[in-house]
Design a protein around this motif. Structure first.
Motif, PDB file in Angstrom:
ATOM      1  N   UNK A 119      49.153  56.726  35.809  1.00 44.46           N
ATOM      2  CA  UNK A 119      50.652  56.456  35.694  1.00 44.46           C
ATOM      3  C   UNK A 119      50.777  56.840  34.184  1.00 44.46           C
ATOM      4  N   UNK A 120      52.035  56.092  33.778  1.00 44.26           N
ATOM      5  CA  UNK A 120      52.215  56.630  32.186  1.00 44.26           C
ATOM      6  C   UNK A 120      51.039  56.434  31.402  1.00 44.26           C
ATOM      7  N   UNK A 121      50.432  55.364  31.596  1.00 43.43           N
ATOM      8  CA  UNK A 121      49.096  55.231  30.981  1.00 43.43           C
ATOM      9  C   UNK A 121      47.965  55.188  31.981  1.00 43.43           C
ATOM     10  N   UNK A 122      46.916  55.763  31.676  1.00 42.47           N
ATOM     11  CA  UNK A 122      45.831  55.806  32.650  1.00 42.47           C
ATOM     12  C   UNK A 122      45.376  54.252  32.627  1.00 42.47           C
ATOM     13  N   UNK A 123      45.006  53.649  33.897  1.00 37.32           N
ATOM     14  CA  UNK A 123      44.491  52.433  34.009  1.00 37.32           C
ATOM     15  C   UNK A 123      43.823  52.125  35.277  1.00 37.32           C
ATOM     16  N   UNK A 124      43.065  51.311  35.443  1.00 34.75           N
ATOM     17  CA  UNK A 124      42.234  51.037  36.687  1.00 34.75           C
ATOM     18  C   UNK A 124      42.883  49.458  37.354  1.00 34.75           C
ATOM     19  N   UNK A 125      43.288  49.718  38.608  1.00 33.75           N
ATOM     20  CA  UNK A 125      43.735  48.649  39.220  1.00 33.75           C
ATOM     21  C   UNK A 125      42.688  47.710  39.712  1.00 33.75           C
ATOM     22  N   UNK A 126      42.506  46.840  39.617  1.00 33.79           N
ATOM     23  CA  UNK A 126      41.299  45.815  40.258  1.00 33.79           C
ATOM     24  C   UNK A 126      42.020  44.785  41.202  1.00 33.79           C
ATOM     25  N   UNK A 127      41.751  44.736  42.458  1.00 34.52           N
ATOM     26  CA  UNK A 127      42.465  43.829  43.618  1.00 34.52           C
ATOM     27  C   UNK A 127      41.146  43.370  44.428  1.00 34.52           C
ATOM     28  N   UNK A 128      41.536  42.034  44.515  1.00 40.25           N
ATOM     29  CA  UNK A 128      40.434  41.316  45.278  1.00 40.25           C
ATOM     30  C   UNK A 128      41.572  40.693  46.444  1.00 40.25           C
ATOM     31  N   UNK A 129      40.766  40.629  47.642  1.00 41.87           N
ATOM     32  CA  UNK A 129      41.646  39.964  48.788  1.00 41.87           C
ATOM     33  C   UNK A 129      41.524  38.511  48.588  1.00 41.87           C
ATOM     34  N   UNK A 130      42.573  37.833  48.804  1.00 46.06           N
ATOM     35  CA  UNK A 130      42.552  36.437  48.390  1.00 46.06           C
ATOM     36  C   UNK A 130      43.781  35.841  49.089  1.00 46.06           C
ATOM     37  N   UNK A 131      43.668  34.872  50.101  1.00 48.80           N
ATOM     38  CA  UNK A 131      44.805  34.340  50.715  1.00 48.80           C
ATOM     39  C   UNK A 131      45.704  35.287  51.300  1.00 48.80           C
ATOM     40  N   UNK A 132      45.172  36.275  51.970  1.00 45.81           N
ATOM     41  CA  UNK A 132      45.941  37.222  52.800  1.00 45.81           C
ATOM     42  C   UNK A 132      46.859  38.190  51.801  1.00 45.81           C
ATOM     43  N   UNK A 133      46.538  38.217  50.936  1.00 48.64           N
ATOM     44  CA  UNK A 133      46.969  39.478  49.909  1.00 48.64           C
ATOM     45  C   UNK A 133      46.012  39.935  48.776  1.00 48.64           C
ATOM     46  N   UNK A 134      46.463  40.752  48.141  1.00 49.28           N
ATOM     47  CA  UNK A 134      45.437  41.246  46.927  1.00 49.28           C
ATOM     48  C   UNK A 134      45.813  40.730  45.734  1.00 49.28           C
ATOM     49  N   UNK A 135      44.884  40.001  44.916  1.00 45.55           N
ATOM     50  CA  UNK A 135      45.373  39.636  43.551  1.00 45.55           C
ATOM     51  C   UNK A 135      44.953  40.880  42.711  1.00 45.55           C
ATOM     52  N   UNK A 136      45.701  41.020  41.849  1.00 47.84           N
ATOM     53  CA  UNK A 136      45.626  42.327  41.216  1.00 47.84           C
ATOM     54  C   UNK A 136      45.767  42.294  39.471  1.00 47.84           C
ATOM     55  N   UNK A 137      44.756  43.109  38.894  1.00 49.74           N
ATOM     56  CA  UNK A 137      44.895  43.255  37.507  1.00 49.74           C
ATOM     57  C   UNK A 137      44.752  44.869  37.150  1.00 49.74           C
ATOM     58  N   UNK A 138      45.589  45.051  36.223  1.00 48.16           N
ATOM     59  CA  UNK A 138      45.611  46.268  35.384  1.00 48.16           C
ATOM     60  C   UNK A 138      44.412  46.503  34.538  1.00 48.16           C
TER      61      UNK A 138
END
Ligand code: MN
Length: 210
Positions: A61-80
């Protein structure tokens, strides 16, 4: 009653109605689904569902990053994670909490068009399953079993408050590769100087810059 409301409506109209009835999520509010190929996320998983999948996306994206997503409660908890997951326990890395993503995002990769939220290329960097070792509001530990990442990671917020944005991610296990040395902070690129071509070209590999 649901059954009566359904009568006389086509399936998609009914789905649309159901969609409109529920409050839109932050994920939905940030995106125009007629402009981006990202999943709309119709299938809301079960709350409390015991999913254990994870994905790490490399997001140019504007700045390269990695998105970590963990399946949790029917959705993906996410961090950049701006610098990606740490490969060894010495250096903790920043992980910025972002909005929950729908489960369909586990498989998403592709081009998010210019002008859209998160515009840029997204690739799947790793995926697999995780074990929950500890899950408390301000500290959790997971064991990631991916194709590239294997090991236990801890995450803890550095912000105060109920919904902290800035977290740190720490590798609890020793480096997967014991001989691994961290990348130097600064690498000076090798410049191509002017030179004569090698006399015996067959024994050399070279490229010519103009
Ligand atoms: Mn991202």
């Amino acid at each position: 009653r649901v059954c009566r409301a359904r009568r006389g409506l086509t399936h998609s109209a009914y789905d649309g109605l159901a969609m409109a009835r529920r409050k839109s999520t932050e994920y939905e509010r940030k995106r125009s689904f007629d402009k981006t190929p990202q999943p709309r996320g119709r299938a809301k998983g079960k709350r409390g569902g015991k999913g254990t999948r994870f994905v790490i996306q490399e997001h140019h994206a504007t700045r390269l990053h990695w998105d970590l997503r963990l399946e949790r409660d029917g959705a993906l908890a996410s961090w950049a994670v701006p610098n990606g997951l740490p490969g060894e326990p010495k250096a903790n890395r920043l992980a910025v909490h972002t909005e929950d993503h729908p489960l369909e995002y586990l498989d998403f990769h592709g081009e998010i068009p210019k002008g859209s939220y998160g515009a840029g290329t997204m690739r799947i960097w790793d995926r697999g399953t995780y074990e929950e070792l500890k899950w408390q509001p301000r500290k959790f530990e997971v064991a990631l079993h991916g194709e590239r990442v294997e090991g236990r990671y801890a995450m803890f917020p550095i912000d105060k408050g109920e919904a902290p944005k800035n977290w740190m991610i720490h590798r609890m296990d020793p480096p997967a590769d014991a001989t691994r040395e961290p990348m130097p902070d600064k690498i000076v690129p090798m410049m191509a100087p002017r030179a004569d071509l090698p006399r015996d070209e067959r024994n050399w590999c070279f490229h010519v810059t103009r």
